[in-house]
Scaffold this active site. Structure first.
Site, PDB file in Angstrom:
ATOM      1  N   ASP A  75      -3.140   5.229   8.864  1.00  0.00           N
ATOM      2  CA  ASP A  75      -4.540   5.578   8.652  1.00  0.00           C
ATOM      3  C   ASP A  75      -5.366   5.768   9.913  1.00  0.00           C
ATOM      4  O   ASP A  75      -6.401   6.160  10.345  1.00  0.00           O
ATOM      5  CB  ASP A  75      -5.212   4.668   7.801  1.00  0.00           C
ATOM      6  CG  ASP A  75      -4.744   4.668   6.276  1.00  0.00           C
ATOM      7  OD1 ASP A  75      -4.784   5.843   5.788  1.00  0.00           O
ATOM      8  OD2 ASP A  75      -4.247   3.697   5.703  1.00  0.00           O
ATOM      9  N   HIS A 128      -0.283  -3.624   8.131  1.00  0.00           N
ATOM     10  CA  HIS A 128       0.674  -3.132   6.700  1.00  0.00           C
ATOM     11  C   HIS A 128       1.305  -4.214   5.896  1.00  0.00           C
ATOM     12  O   HIS A 128       1.586  -5.074   6.225  1.00  0.00           O
ATOM     13  CB  HIS A 128       1.321  -2.077   7.225  1.00  0.00           C
ATOM     14  CG  HIS A 128       1.955  -1.140   6.059  1.00  0.00           C
ATOM     15  ND1 HIS A 128       2.976  -1.464   5.260  1.00  0.00           N
ATOM     16  CD2 HIS A 128       1.373   0.130   5.391  1.00  0.00           C
ATOM     17  CE1 HIS A 128       3.145  -0.515   4.538  1.00  0.00           C
ATOM     18  NE2 HIS A 128       2.055   0.352   4.617  1.00  0.00           N
TER      19      HIS A 128
END
Length: 456
Positions: free
Chosen positions: A393, A334
């Site tokens: 996700d 991320h």
């Protein structure tokens, strides 16, 4: 048909030469980005984002700076200063839906009282209904193979059904915002039903949601042919909506919404831009890419419990030998979070309870192995030992799959949720900033004279 075939043939004959011409005249040496100190992707050299604004809506905290170096910490996500973990925890303890409360918090900056929440929930329920003939004229007559494109087109079309679309006063944009938040789930389900009939050759069905239903309940009720859902399923979907509702002003779709808002454009144009940004596989489309990657792993790994075999397959994904050829392990890493993504932690915990004893349990444990092994594989292949964590996700797609939600709706559901954040940021951009966003680009084009057509 014959005319179209001739046009396609003419274009195909020209394409190779045109692409060659483009490549010859449009190359930029990557060294120029370093030479002119260009912050590609609006990122600093250490990967942090360039500060482009100030917000009170959300904070995404994933590291601290220690003598100029990024020091990993457990990720924190706060909505209006309130930890999203605490927000969800409060709703879970009281066994109630929380997305409507989350919308209120993001838009207005405070938690509602019981009476305020009840009234606001009623307003959202009343606004769910789409304008007369909207579904027939805007969705049924122009089906789309991708629901995200239909969401963007439908949002733009709502401009024509608004008696006061250009008024950017606080009162009017608040009305438009609440209407969009309420209507997008209805548009999403209708667009999916039409896609089913037009492209999948399956039956479509339209159910009218009930006024007393929450947003999560109304989605499951209208999506399923039998209109049946359990309270546990609806509250899990509600949790997903809360987690995806907002993630700071710097994420691509929210920043897009703020950039468009800064120009003074209307609400529908600004929000449609956010939807277009979210569609991309580097952003909201990532959960779908995780599920595609999972299918590649399932097919290419004989023993899903063999960590060495899984590790080797992940290595080949990074080397572009497996997967979709991108060299990416989707769901890992991320831009801000380092040690952990709080959204992924919450989703993983709930997914684990959901899949126990179900046909999806083996897939869940396979994703767990991807989460465990991927950082080491990155370090081995890329020579980079920076901390990597699972992002939201990695598990969201599997949660949707266990809820029976089709992959066509994975990213649209993200948009349904994130509409709350987009609208909150649009309002903040309008009321606190008075300058159009206009970053600079360094031109490196060489000067040249004009050559008359006959002399070229």
């Amino acid at each position: 048909m014959e005319k179209k075939q001739k046009e396609n043939a003419l274009w195909n004959q020209s394409m190779e030469q045109l692409c060659k011409e483009y490549r010859m005249n449009n190359h930029i040496d990557p060294e120029n980005f370093e030479r002119f100190k260009v912050k590609r992707g609006l990122r600093n050299a250490d990967g942090t984002g360039v500060v482009a604004g100030i917000t009170q809506i959300c904070n995404v905290h994933g590291y601290v700076l220690d003598e100029g170096e990024k020091a990993p910490i457990d990720g924190e996500l706060t909505y209006r200063g309130i930890s999203v973990t605490d927000l969800i925890g409060g709703c879970v303890r009281e066994n109630r839906f929380g997305f409507e409360e989350t919308v209120y918090l993001l838009l207005f900056g405070c938690l509602p009282t019981a009476q305020e929440l009840h009234s606001f929930t009623q307003i959202i329920a009343q606004y769910r209904e789409l304008p007369d003939d909207f579904v027939e004229d805007m969705i049924i007559k122009a089906p789309s193979p991708n629901v995200m494109n239909k969401l963007a087109r439908s949002v733009l079309a709502l401009y024509s059904y608004d008696d006061n679309p250009e008024d950017n006063s606080l009162e009017n944009v608040l009305r438009q915002s609440v209407q969009l938040i309420a209507r997008l789930p209805s548009i999403m389900v209708a667009a999916y039903q039409v896609k089913r009939r037009s492209y999948d050759h399956k039956s479509m069905y339209f159910h009218i949601p009930k006024q007393e239903q929450s947003v999560a309940e109304s989605i499951l009720f209208t999506l399923r042919s039998d209109k049946h859902y359990t309270d546990e399923e609806a509250k899990l979907l509600d949790l997903c909506l809360m987690l995806h509702a907002e993630h700071g002003g710097g994420n691509n779709s929210t920043f897009t919404t703020r950039v468009l808002t800064s120009s003074g454009t209307d609400t529908y144009s600004a929000i449609a831009g956010g939807i277009g940004a979210l569609k991309g596989p580097r952003h909201g489309g990532a959960n779908l890419k995780v599920m595609e990657m999972l299918e590649h792993i399932k097919a290419g790994v004989q023993n899903w419990e063999d960590e060495e075999e899984v590790r080797d397959f992940l290595r080949r994904i990074l080397l572009r030998e497996e997967g979709d050829g991108s060299g990416l392990i989707y769901g890992i890493g991320h831009a801000v979070y380092t040690k952990s993504d709080p959204r992924a932690i919450i989703l993983k915990r709930n997914a684990k309870k959901l899949v126990e004893g179900s046909p999806f349990e083996a897939e869940f444990h396979l994703l767990e192995r991807v989460e465990k092994l991927a950082p080491g594989v990155f370090a081995q292949v890329r020579g980079n030992d920076k901390p990597l964590c699972a992002n939201v996700d990695l598990y969201s797609g599997l949660v949707y799959k266990t809820l029976g939600i089709p992959q066509d709706l994975f990213t649209p559901l993200f948009a349904v949720s994130r509409m709350a954040g987009w609208c909150a940021h649009r309002l903040e951009e309008m009321t606190t900033t008075s300058r159009i966003m206009r970053p600079a680009y360094k031109s490196i084009a060489s000067a040249q004279g004009y050559v008359p057509l006959g002399d070229r």
